[in-house]
Design an enzyme around this catalytic site. Structure first.
Site, PDB file in Angstrom:
ATOM      1  N   GLY A  14      16.480  38.618 -19.708  1.00 12.60           N
ATOM      2  CA  GLY A  14      15.582  38.471 -20.850  1.00 12.60           C
ATOM      3  C   GLY A  14      14.927  37.115 -21.016  1.00 12.60           C
ATOM      4  N   GLU A  87       9.450  30.809 -15.191  1.00 14.72           N
ATOM      5  CA  GLU A  87       9.704  30.690 -13.744  1.00 14.72           C
ATOM      6  C   GLU A  87       9.847  29.210 -13.354  1.00 14.72           C
ATOM      7  OE1 GLU A  87      10.445  33.318 -12.366  1.00 14.72           O
ATOM      8  OE2 GLU A  87       9.327  34.947 -13.317  1.00 14.72           O
ATOM      9  N   ALA A  88      10.548  28.464 -14.189  1.00 14.38           N
ATOM     10  CA  ALA A  88      10.654  27.015 -14.003  1.00 14.38           C
ATOM     11  C   ALA A  88      11.450  26.632 -12.762  1.00 14.38           C
ATOM     12  CB  ALA A  88      11.275  26.371 -15.242  1.00 14.38           C
TER      13      ALA A  88
END
EC number: 2.7.1.21
Length: 226
Positions: A14, A87-88
């Site tokens: 999540g 999406e670090a």
């Protein structure tokens, strides 16, 4: 005080949904933010969740300088009260340092979301730097589940349903060379160590990528004859 916060977890827990919720809550209060992402499942310049929610975002290129980008936006008269980066794990370490400077020098909150480790159980460089620099680390409490029903703690890469432990760190799930399908699956540690995926175990997936919405209701039974 502004913070650099790193929200981490496995796939399917999540992260993107929470990023979109934070964006919704703040924009609903009249705040303006900037959203960044990279290699999202919905395509370039999109932040999406498996629930089907999508928001526009800035696609992060390898040469993007976060601090300069935000400064240019502010100089042009724009408003930025917060920054969201999904999406670090794909960020370069120097880009994470730029995010830290956005917090420290511009006084803007930064919320980063990503996977901590890759399919080999090794830390992504971007995630490692975030753990080193973040003011706060948050592990998402929504537990993704392995095909066996246990808590999933590891990300696995699959080729035609079979787990692999070699290859480039970043490969977007797709049909790759020689027509083989590259995908990803979350597993508990026990089955990750055994390289036992849902396909190789003969088990069905516990949940689809996107929750079904607006499904047609089953036809009503005919009334009884009198």
């Amino acid at each position: 005080m502004p913070e650099l916060v790193f929200f981490s977890g496995t796939m399917d827990c999540g992260k993107s949904t929470l990023a979109l919720q934070i964006e919704h809550n703040r924009s609903a209060r009249g705040l303006g933010g900037m959203i960044f992402t990279r290699d999202d499942r919905a395509g370039e310049g999109k932040l999406s969740s498996r629930l089907g929610l999508v928001a526009e975002a800035v696609e992060v290129a390898e040469d993007l300088n976060f601090q300069q980008h935000v400064v240019r936006h502010l100089t042009a008269g724009g408003r930025t009260d917060y920054v969201i980066v999904d999406e670090a794990q794909f960020l370069a370490p120097e880009q994470v340092e730029q995010l830290a400077r956005v917090v420290d020098e511009l006084g803007i909150d930064v919320y980063a979301f990503g996977i901590a480790t890759d399919f080999r159980t090794r830390l992504f460089p971007g995630s490692q730097r975030l753990m080193e620099l973040a003011d706060r680390l948050e592990t998402l409490q929504v537990e993704a589940l392995c095909w066996c029903g246990a808590r999933a703690t590891h990300n696995a890469r699959t080729v035609d349903g079979r787990m692999v432990v070699e290859g480039a760190q970043v490969v977007v799930g797709d049909v790759g060379e020689l027509g083989r399908e590259v995908g990803y699956e979350v597993l508990c540690r026990r089955h990750h160590r055994r390289r036992l995926t849902a396909v190789s175990a003969g088990a069905g997936a516990l949940s689809p990528d996107v929750l079904p919405v607006d499904e047609a209701a089953p036809p009503a039974a005919p009334p009884p004859r009198r």
